[in-house]
Design an enzyme around this catalytic site. Structure first.
Site, mmCIF file in Angstrom:
data_model
loop_
_atom_site.group_PDB
_atom_site.id
_atom_site.type_symbol
_atom_site.label_atom_id
_atom_site.label_comp_id
_atom_site.label_asym_id
_atom_site.label_seq_id
_atom_site.Cartn_x
_atom_site.Cartn_y
_atom_site.Cartn_z
ATOM 1 N N VAL A 2 -17.626 3.846 -2.094
ATOM 2 C CA VAL A 2 -18.108 2.545 -1.609
ATOM 3 C C VAL A 2 -19.450 2.707 -0.898
ATOM 4 O O VAL A 2 -20.436 2.036 -1.235
ATOM 5 C CB VAL A 2 -17.078 1.888 -0.657
ATOM 6 C CG1 VAL A 2 -17.616 0.576 -0.109
ATOM 7 C CG2 VAL A 2 -15.749 1.659 -1.376
ATOM 8 N N GLY A 36 -19.078 7.891 0.333
ATOM 9 C CA GLY A 36 -18.233 8.118 -0.833
ATOM 10 C C GLY A 36 -18.478 7.045 -1.876
ATOM 11 O O GLY A 36 -19.587 6.519 -2.020
ATOM 12 N N LYS A 39 0.860 -1.190 0.000
ATOM 13 C CA LYS A 39 0.000 0.000 0.000
ATOM 14 C C LYS A 39 0.889 1.230 0.000
ATOM 15 O O LYS A 39 2.003 1.201 0.526
ATOM 16 C CB LYS A 39 -0.858 0.000 1.276
ATOM 17 C CG LYS A 39 -2.069 0.874 1.202
ATOM 18 C CD LYS A 39 -3.284 0.135 0.698
ATOM 19 C CE LYS A 39 -4.486 1.053 0.634
ATOM 20 N NZ LYS A 39 -5.701 0.346 0.224
ATOM 21 N N GLY A 82 -20.190 6.935 6.039
ATOM 22 C CA GLY A 82 -19.349 7.303 4.901
ATOM 23 C C GLY A 82 -20.082 7.038 3.602
ATOM 24 O O GLY A 82 -20.448 5.892 3.308
#
Ligand code: NAI
Length: 361
Positions: A183, A181, A78, A179
């Site tokens: 996803v 966004g 990552k 959240g």
């Protein structure tokens, strides 16, 4: 760095500084045992540089486990870019990031994560071929992976509903989504189509208003959403949501969301298990994005095959829950064991395999 708790036998960690563009980045490669380390790049304004390192290390190890359990021919890595990045510098920062990825000669393959767009990856791709998540070309795979991640999370929620609620449909259940966004937003639409009542929260009030208008969702504050009176919690923002303190106040019966590293630590996972709150291991159910990114990178244009691999997340999650129930161990530690077993049992390969160029990029 070797004493940082998240270090956990990382093969390699690169600290990148590019004076011209101002790029500051960390690229963590946890394991290349199953293939080149594949995992996205996050752009975030960290309070302290050590928080960026901690995030990169935890996310990178999570990618090793995610790719292993999704049966992908990739190891785990990552990247994090330390923000802020000014708008006028953005393209040159991502081009410099691409050059840094190129310097790793294929040991690390990058793509989007939080704060990074398809356009940003196109800038990185000016400098390196070891990048995925690019705009789709000629009807092939590509573009924003978040709708695919949301599809996999939905399959994880179906597994939770089967195991915890003994039901085969979602109609009438309440899911609290944190959240909204790429996803979380796509997940809300899929859940709404399946007849689920939604409770939603985001730090961006515009996203909340839009989702309430679109799906009839009720809104909660970002601080309270994890304590919502819902059947299932779906964290789809950032990691570290569940500490032991939070766990003791949760009212939902299960957790299944897209965010990486939802458990702040193992003690929080144990506490969920003790309270009988079923936790779907995040990296198992949020693998839809990397499955499509891998297909794009490997030049596979079989969208039905990609969908089938994502849908298999349901069965895999069920198998983890069953093994967890039969041995009385939390699902998160069963998943970790299964991933480690796959990585440890892989044959040692010639390092040349890391240099294989993508056939599709
Ligand atoms: P995104 O950046 O599109 O959306 C994140 C959303 O969370 C934003 O709307 C943001 O305002 C909101 N948010 C941030 N802090 C919040 C808080 N404290 N409370 C409520 N809302 C908050 O990111 P994306 O792509 O949707 O990713 C979400 C999570 O899923 C991340 O943890 C990411 O690592 C993980 N993930 C994403 C994948 C993908 O395909 N995009 C694949 C696998 C995991």
């Amino acid at each position: 760095m070797f004493s940082e708790p998240a270090f956990d036998n990382h093969e390699r960690v690169e600290f990148v500084f590019d004076e011209k563009s101002g790029l500051r980045a960390i690229i963590a490669i946890h394991s290349t045992k199953l293939g080149p380390a594949a995992g996205g790049c996050r752009l975030w304004n960290y309070d302290l540089p050590e928080n960026a390192l901690h995030d990169a290390l935890r996310l990178s190890k999570g990618m090793s486990y995610k790719n292993a359990l999704a049966n992908l021919p990739f190891g785990g890595g990552k990247a994090v870019i330390l923000g802020p990045v000014e708008r006028e510098d953005r393209d040159s920062v991502f081009a410099a990031f691409g050059a840094a990825v190129k310097n790793l000669s294929g040991a690390y393959i990058t793509a989007e994560d939080v704060g990074v767009s398809v356009r940003d990856m196109e800038q990185a791709a000016r400098k390196t071929q070891f990048v995925s998540g690019l705009a789709a070309k000629n009807g092939g795979a590509g573009g924003d992976p978040s709708p695919f991640t949301a599809r996999g999370v939905l399959r994880g929620i179906e597994a939770v509903v089967g195991h915890q609620f003994h039901r085969s449909d979602l109609e009438g259940l309440t899911v609290a989504v944190q959240g909204l966004g790429g996803v979380g937003g796509n997940l809300c639409r899929l859940l709404s189509e399946a007849g689920v009542s939604l409770i939603v929260a985001d730090v961006d009030p515009k996203r909340v208003e839009q989702m309430c208008d679109e799906t009839g969702a009720r809104k909660a504050s970002p601080d309270d959403i994890v304590f919502a009176d819902a059947d299932i919690l779906a964290p789809c923002a950032l990691g570290g949501v569940f500490t032991e303190d939070v766990v003791y106040k949760i009212r939902a019966k299960a957790i299944a969301g897209g965010a990486n590293n939802q458990l702040a630590n193992e003690a929080a996972g144990e506490a969920l298990h003790e309270r009988g709150i079923l936790y779907a291991p995040d990296y198992v159910i949020n693998a839809g994005g990397i499955i499509t990114v891998a297909a794009e990178y490997l030049g596979e244009n079989d969208s039905a095959g990609v969908a089938a691999k994502i849908d298999a997340i349901k069965e895999r999650t069920m198998a983890i829950f069953e093994r967890s129930a039969s041995v009385g161990e939390p699902a998160f530690s069963i998943a970790d064991k299964m991933a480690k077993e796959r990585i440890d049992s892989a044959p040692l390969r010639n390092p040349e395999h890391l240099k294989s160029a993508p056939s599709g990029a």
